[in-house]
Design a protein around this motif. Structure first.
Motif, PDB file in Angstrom:
ATOM      1  N   LYS B  43       0.840  -1.190   0.000  1.00  0.00           N
ATOM      2  CA  LYS B  43       0.000   0.000   0.000  1.00  0.00           C
ATOM      3  C   LYS B  43       0.881   1.248   0.000  1.00  0.00           C
ATOM      4  N   ALA B  44       2.015   1.168   0.679  1.00  0.00           N
ATOM      5  CA  ALA B  44       2.929   2.317   0.739  1.00  0.00           C
ATOM      6  C   ALA B  44       3.401   2.697  -0.663  1.00  0.00           C
ATOM      7  N   THR B  45       3.695   1.678  -1.476  1.00  0.00           N
ATOM      8  CA  THR B  45       4.122   1.947  -2.858  1.00  0.00           C
ATOM      9  C   THR B  45       3.019   2.669  -3.622  1.00  0.00           C
ATOM     10  N   LEU B  46       1.794   2.162  -3.478  1.00  0.00           N
ATOM     11  CA  LEU B  46       0.671   2.772  -4.202  1.00  0.00           C
ATOM     12  C   LEU B  46       0.499   4.237  -3.796  1.00  0.00           C
ATOM     13  N   TYR B  47       0.538   4.499  -2.481  1.00  0.00           N
ATOM     14  CA  TYR B  47       0.359   5.885  -2.030  1.00  0.00           C
ATOM     15  C   TYR B  47       1.520   6.768  -2.462  1.00  0.00           C
ATOM     16  N   ARG B  48       2.763   6.196  -2.413  1.00  0.00           N
ATOM     17  CA  ARG B  48       3.926   6.996  -2.819  1.00  0.00           C
ATOM     18  C   ARG B  48       3.791   7.372  -4.290  1.00  0.00           C
ATOM     19  N   GLN B  49       3.326   6.426  -5.087  1.00  0.00           N
ATOM     20  CA  GLN B  49       3.276   6.639  -6.533  1.00  0.00           C
ATOM     21  C   GLN B  49       2.106   7.535  -6.946  1.00  0.00           C
ATOM     22  N   TRP B  50       0.936   7.304  -6.358  1.00  0.00           N
ATOM     23  CA  TRP B  50      -0.257   8.021  -6.851  1.00  0.00           C
ATOM     24  C   TRP B  50      -0.903   8.970  -5.833  1.00  0.00           C
ATOM     25  N   GLY B  51      -0.574   8.791  -4.571  1.00  0.00           N
ATOM     26  CA  GLY B  51      -1.083   9.737  -3.578  1.00  0.00           C
ATOM     27  C   GLY B  51      -2.461   9.417  -3.014  1.00  0.00           C
ATOM     28  N   SER B  52      -3.352   8.889  -3.872  1.00  0.00           N
ATOM     29  CA  SER B  52      -4.697   8.588  -3.391  1.00  0.00           C
ATOM     30  C   SER B  52      -5.362   7.576  -4.310  1.00  0.00           C
ATOM     31  N   LYS B  53      -6.414   6.956  -3.813  1.00  0.00           N
ATOM     32  CA  LYS B  53      -7.202   6.032  -4.630  1.00  0.00           C
ATOM     33  C   LYS B  53      -7.744   6.762  -5.844  1.00  0.00           C
ATOM     34  N   ALA B  55      -6.591   9.372  -7.443  1.00  0.00           N
ATOM     35  CA  ALA B  55      -5.556   9.658  -8.443  1.00  0.00           C
ATOM     36  C   ALA B  55      -5.150   8.385  -9.188  1.00  0.00           C
ATOM     37  N   LEU B  56      -5.061   7.280  -8.453  1.00  0.00           N
ATOM     38  CA  LEU B  56      -4.710   6.009  -9.103  1.00  0.00           C
ATOM     39  C   LEU B  56      -5.793   5.599 -10.101  1.00  0.00           C
ATOM     40  N   VAL B  57      -7.053   5.722  -9.699  1.00  0.00           N
ATOM     41  CA  VAL B  57      -8.160   5.324 -10.577  1.00  0.00           C
ATOM     42  C   VAL B  57      -8.183   6.191 -11.839  1.00  0.00           C
ATOM     43  N   VAL B  58      -8.048   7.500 -11.668  1.00  0.00           N
ATOM     44  CA  VAL B  58      -8.103   8.391 -12.830  1.00  0.00           C
ATOM     45  C   VAL B  58      -6.902   8.126 -13.756  1.00  0.00           C
ATOM     46  N   ALA B  59      -5.736   7.889 -13.195  1.00  0.00           N
ATOM     47  CA  ALA B  59      -4.564   7.583 -14.027  1.00  0.00           C
ATOM     48  C   ALA B  59      -4.790   6.284 -14.799  1.00  0.00           C
ATOM     49  N   LEU B 112     -13.901  13.215  -7.941  1.00  0.00           N
ATOM     50  CA  LEU B 112     -13.518  12.221  -8.950  1.00  0.00           C
ATOM     51  C   LEU B 112     -14.049  12.651 -10.322  1.00  0.00           C
ATOM     52  N   ALA B 113     -15.303  13.110 -10.362  1.00  0.00           N
ATOM     53  CA  ALA B 113     -15.913  13.538 -11.628  1.00  0.00           C
ATOM     54  C   ALA B 113     -15.090  14.668 -12.244  1.00  0.00           C
TER      55      ALA B 113
END
Lengths: 195, 195
Positions: B43-53, B55-59, B112-113
């Motif tokens: 989870k730390a990697t995910l947060y480091r890379q994208w910052g938030s759920k 941001a990850l989803v939109v990317a 998100l929208a």
């Protein structure tokens, strides 16, 4: 199967519960048991009245979908299409989760898709086809105008996209804008000049 | 947040898993924990890379959405729009469950929208706007043509409706038919005569 066994109010309640459950759990997990339980009715009643889950779901969708006037004949294509568009509900609170559940189910159940198209879509498209055929017969639209097959998609598609992206319901005004700005010019019909 | 910590292949894997879970469980039940577990990452990697759920989803959505050529300039509006349409994937297997999950989530999560519209939609619409602005500057389209605001909805909306109703993917040919039969005539541009 006679509908006389249930009152219209009771039928509406059963339809509403069916659509609520469909949006919530999806078509595959929707069972007659669950609908019966939720509406305090018996599964036997549901089967007697509708015959199958598929038939009940399609009847519920059809009852919920905007009705179109059976026949309009104002003398012009614009008048006829305006009459159809003005009949659309203005404050309908359509549920995108429900629409998604229906379309998702249609994708994996061809018989549901067929029945949805025949009962819900085709009957509404037919009204528009009649109106356009009459415009061709009057000489208002050329019979070989290439936009003819796209009348319904051009009127409805943009609103679906807009509702999906903005979450805002499109009222008749949006459809009428598309009619005058895009569809009628493509069909070679001059829309009225706006002041 | 540097993207250099993950290889492009690993990033693609994480995006694919995110979208698969999003289609399966929906945005609200999608958690960073679940994505981490599913992809055997931390989870730390995910947060480091994208910052938030979010941001990850939109990317992930942005990476999955069809890319549009950054700039086309063929000299005509039809040529430019054809170039954009021909760049659409022909055998894309878009998932209606995923689209539904995204739109459903956007409805209840304004941030998100906003981020979906800014990153995924607006950048693609901008390319079309540039092409239309150039046609106006060339005198190919009148600056006050009422169809101008409907260029994107008229091109994209009908395909969305058709895909939803038939479950069939629309390839570039369908968009080009709409372009020639509906959009160009509405914009006052004569499409080529078909044999």
């Amino acid at each position: 199967m006679s509908m006389s066994r249930l009152t219209p109010e009771r039928t509406d309640e059963l339809y509403a519960a069916t659509l609520r459950l469909l949006a919530e759990v999806g078509y595959d997990k929707l069972t007659m048991d669950r609908i019966a339980e939720e509406t305090r009715s018996s599964k036997a009643t549901l089967y007697r009245q509708w015959g199958s889950k598929e038939a009940l779901v399609v009847a519920a969708i059809d009852a919920d979908a905007p009705a179109v006037p059976e026949s309009v004949d104002t003398g012009t294509l614009r008048g006829d299409l305006m009459a159809l568009l003005e009949a659309l509900p203005r404050d309908d609170d359509r549920d995108i989760a429900l629409a998604a559940a229906i379309l998702h189910a249609c994708k994996s159940h061809p018989s549901l898709a067929q029945s949805f198209n025949d009962r819900v879509v085709a009957t509404r498209v037919q009204v528009v086809t009649t109106v356009v055929d009459r415009a061709i017969a009057r000489g208002e639209v050329a019979a070989d105008n290439p936009a003819i097959p796209f009348v319904v998609p051009t009127l409805i598609g943009p609103a679906i996209l807009r509702e999906a992206l903005t979450g805002e319901q499109c009222g008749p005004d949006y459809f009428i804008e598309i009619l005058d700005a895009v569809l009628l010019p493509a069909l070679g019909v001059t829309p009225p000049t706006t002041p």
